[in-house]
Design a protein around this motif. Structure first.
Motif, short mmCIF file in Angstrom:
data_model
loop_
_atom_site.label_atom_id
_atom_site.label_comp_id
_atom_site.label_asym_id
_atom_site.label_seq_id
_atom_site.Cartn_x
_atom_site.Cartn_y
_atom_site.Cartn_z
N TRP A 9 0.77 1.93 10.32
CA TRP A 9 1.11 1.87 8.90
C TRP A 9 0.05 2.53 8.03
N ARG A 94 8.33 -8.65 12.57
CA ARG A 94 8.90 -7.50 11.84
C ARG A 94 10.23 -7.83 11.19
N ARG A 233 10.07 0.32 0.82
CA ARG A 233 9.99 1.65 1.41
C ARG A 233 11.23 1.93 2.26
N ASP A 235 11.58 2.87 5.28
CA ASP A 235 11.55 2.33 6.63
C ASP A 235 11.87 0.84 6.64
N GLN A 236 11.48 0.12 5.56
CA GLN A 236 11.80 -1.29 5.47
C GLN A 236 13.31 -1.49 5.33
N LYS A 238 15.58 0.48 6.28
CA LYS A 238 16.27 0.96 7.48
C LYS A 238 16.17 -0.02 8.64
N LYS A 239 15.04 -0.74 8.75
CA LYS A 239 14.77 -1.51 9.96
C LYS A 239 14.92 -3.03 9.80
#
Length: 256
Positions: A9, A94, A233, A235-236, A238-239
């Motif tokens: 990160w 996560r 963000r 990526d957050q 998305k995941k």
């Protein structure tokens, strides 16, 4: 010599990146950790003593519901919570599931024949605990977070991924964490730094506990007021399944 190793990160906040690298390096130089700390919440020596000091605080003794991070240095904290008969919520690492917390209780584990020392381990907690969504959770009396660096004024930073701040924002949105809910951490003394930059989405600490004792921060940093969608963000989004669900159905997070 400063390590050039980096966490996945790195690059999101240069000052925090530098601070984390300094703390990780100091922990290695002084052999204060059980494994390479870079990219991790440091697994510091004598974490059991820090958990013991935490358990002596009134905020711990008055709590019946505790939320704790899943990292290795806080395993003694999770064990203490189970031994004390508290309802323990641990975040799924996560936030990788829609039901993004695991509920663990001493009685339920005993009925399964699972030793508490085993259930306090992150991997076993995921196996033997009960996955829960926000609407199945009880209000939280005490929050324990993992940190890479902290400041006496209550500043904190983790690995840089933002999971702790996101968890707290979601729990606040659901009415499970209140403005007065204490937030604490257990760390090695080398993780305490004089200055630490805090951003609008960062949640400050009320207590810092080390193997030597507890520090009341009396923090002046304001707490975030909820989930800041503008700060999330790509990526957050998305995941993390719960964020995808909320993005599709705004306002659908169950509130208490």
């Amino acid at each position: 010599m400063t390590s050039t190793a980096a966490s996945e990160w790195q690059g999101r906040h240069s000052a925090k990146d530098s601070l984390r690298q300094t703390v990780w390096e100091q922990l290695k130089i002084h052999r204060a950790v059980k494994r390479d700390p870079v990219g991790h919440i440091p697994h510091f020596h004598n974490s059991e003593m820090a958990a013991a000091h935490l358990s002596a605080l009134a905020v711990w003794q008055q709590a019946t519901v505790v939320k704790c991070n899943p990292d290795a240095p806080q395993q003694p904290v999770r064990l203490q919570a189970l031994q004390d008969g508290k309802l323990l919520y641990m975040a799924v690492p996560r936030l990788a599931k829609e039901q993004c917390f695991v509920a663990l209780q001493r009685e339920a584990l005993a009925a399964k024949g699972v030793p508490l020392t085993q259930a306090a381990n992150m991997r076993d907690a995921l196996i033997h605990g009960r996955l829960v969504a926000f609407d199945a959770m009880q209000p939280i009396d005490l929050v324990v977070v993992g940190c890479v660096a902290v400041s006496p004024s209550g500043g904190r930073t983790g690995k840089g991924a933002g999971f702790a701040d996101l968890e707290l924002a979601l729990l606040q949105e659901a009415g499970l964490v209140l403005p007065q809910t204490p937030i604490v951490t257990t760390v090695h003394a080398l993780q305490i730094v004089e200055h630490l930059p805090m951003l609008a989405h960062d949640w400050p600490l009320d207590w810092i506990v080390t193997p030597q004792g507890a520090i009341a921060t009396q923090t002046h940093w304001p707490r975030p007021t909820g989930l800041d969608w503008q700060a999330l963000r790509p990526d957050q989004l998305k995941k993390i399944p719960i964020l995808q669900q909320l993005a599709q159905s705004p306002g659908q997070l169950p509130l208490r």
